[in-house]
Design an enzyme around this catalytic site. Sequence first.
Site, short mmCIF file in Angstrom:
data_model
loop_
_atom_site.label_atom_id
_atom_site.label_comp_id
_atom_site.label_asym_id
_atom_site.label_seq_id
_atom_site.Cartn_x
_atom_site.Cartn_y
_atom_site.Cartn_z
N CYS A 92 0.71 -9.31 45.62
CA CYS A 92 -0.66 -9.24 46.14
C CYS A 92 -0.67 -8.83 47.62
O CYS A 92 -0.46 -9.68 48.50
CB CYS A 92 -1.34 -10.60 45.94
SG CYS A 92 -3.04 -10.65 46.54
N CYS A 145 -3.33 -10.54 49.70
CA CYS A 145 -3.00 -11.94 50.05
C CYS A 145 -1.95 -11.99 51.14
O CYS A 145 -2.04 -12.80 52.06
CB CYS A 145 -2.45 -12.69 48.83
SG CYS A 145 -3.42 -12.50 47.34
N ASP A 146 -0.92 -11.16 51.03
CA ASP A 146 0.26 -11.35 51.87
C ASP A 146 0.49 -10.27 52.92
O ASP A 146 1.33 -10.43 53.80
CB ASP A 146 1.52 -11.41 50.97
CG ASP A 146 1.45 -12.57 49.99
OD1 ASP A 146 0.85 -13.59 50.35
OD2 ASP A 146 1.99 -12.44 48.88
#
Length: 312
Positions: free
Chosen positions: A136, A139-140
């Site tokens: 992701c 997300c990261d």
Amino acid sequence: MVENLVIIGSGPAGYTAAIYAGRAQLNPLMFEGFSVGGVPGGQLMTTTEVENYPGFAQGITGPNLMKEMRQQAQRWGARLIREDVIKVDFSQRPFIITADETEVQALAVIICTGATAKRLHILGEEEFWNNGISACAICDGASPLFRNTEVAVVGGGDSAAEEALYLTKYASLVYLLVRRDRLRASKTMQERLFAHTQIKIHWHTVPVVAYGDEILQGIQVQNTLTKEVSEFSVNGLFYAIGHTPNTRLFQGQITLDEQGYIITKGKSTATNVEGVWAAGDVQDHHYRQAITAAGTGCMAALEAERWLSQKG
Ligand code: FAD
């Protein structure tokens, strides 16, 4: 006894639905699941810091966020059973929900069984998962691990294109590794990729080994035509090769799309079966975020509550 509301799955969608349903005094029963990941809490149990969930200015770890949600659901009376649902029968009313050791009848059901990111299972993947390898980018990607470094994205569809473009905000260079000689991404996305000076596309290329010293430092890739192996010094490897929705159990019971995601109606979380709603990643192949899962979990509980109160 017939349950008012059974919630299947214990990620952000399931716990949020349980909080709202509990507060609406529906006395919800949740099957938290067991086999996907081995613990309740869903996908965020497999990550470290969550930096984009509102309300936590300094971030919070995935497991702590899920622990808070779980306790909040219990505080409002949700009853939690740590079992997998193995069968549902939506053809009769009340519905019948069969789990590993428990069978219940329910007037209404909210499905929150989530999805599982596909992995490549290359050498070194386990070791560097969350330490350079991620499924992701949204997300990261902003992690200090990837700032001003070179990273690689695997995939050829719209998600891979979006993730590669997103990562150019942080990484100095993004390699897009495409198994075939063309992209499945839309024409507009392709044009944006080709025009971007920080993106380098490698056709017929797949990663085969991830290596490093505690954190990822590089990958070996193979040309699928010549079988030649080469190396990239990258600090990030992002998989954008799709997700598998956890819906096998619902095949033949509710309408799924061709990828297996539950189809919900318009702006609601209603499925094609009256009295059954779906929330979170199990019905969303676009946003796939904890906050959107929680948002649809809230919607599903509100919709179920209204439906149940109309039924009397
Ligand atoms: P899930 O979290 O997938 O939970 C589904 C639940 O259903 C699980 O508990 C599972 O055990 C259960 N279940 C499945 N089948 C059954 C069954 N038959 N019976 C009973 N239970 C069942 N999002 C963010 O917003 N920020 C981030 O930083 C972030 N980082 C991430 C990092 C990683 C490594 C991953 C994989 C995802 C990340 N995401 C992040 C995405 C986020 O985790 C998901 O969007 C979110 O968890 C989806 O929630 P959900 O409730 O729909 O499903």
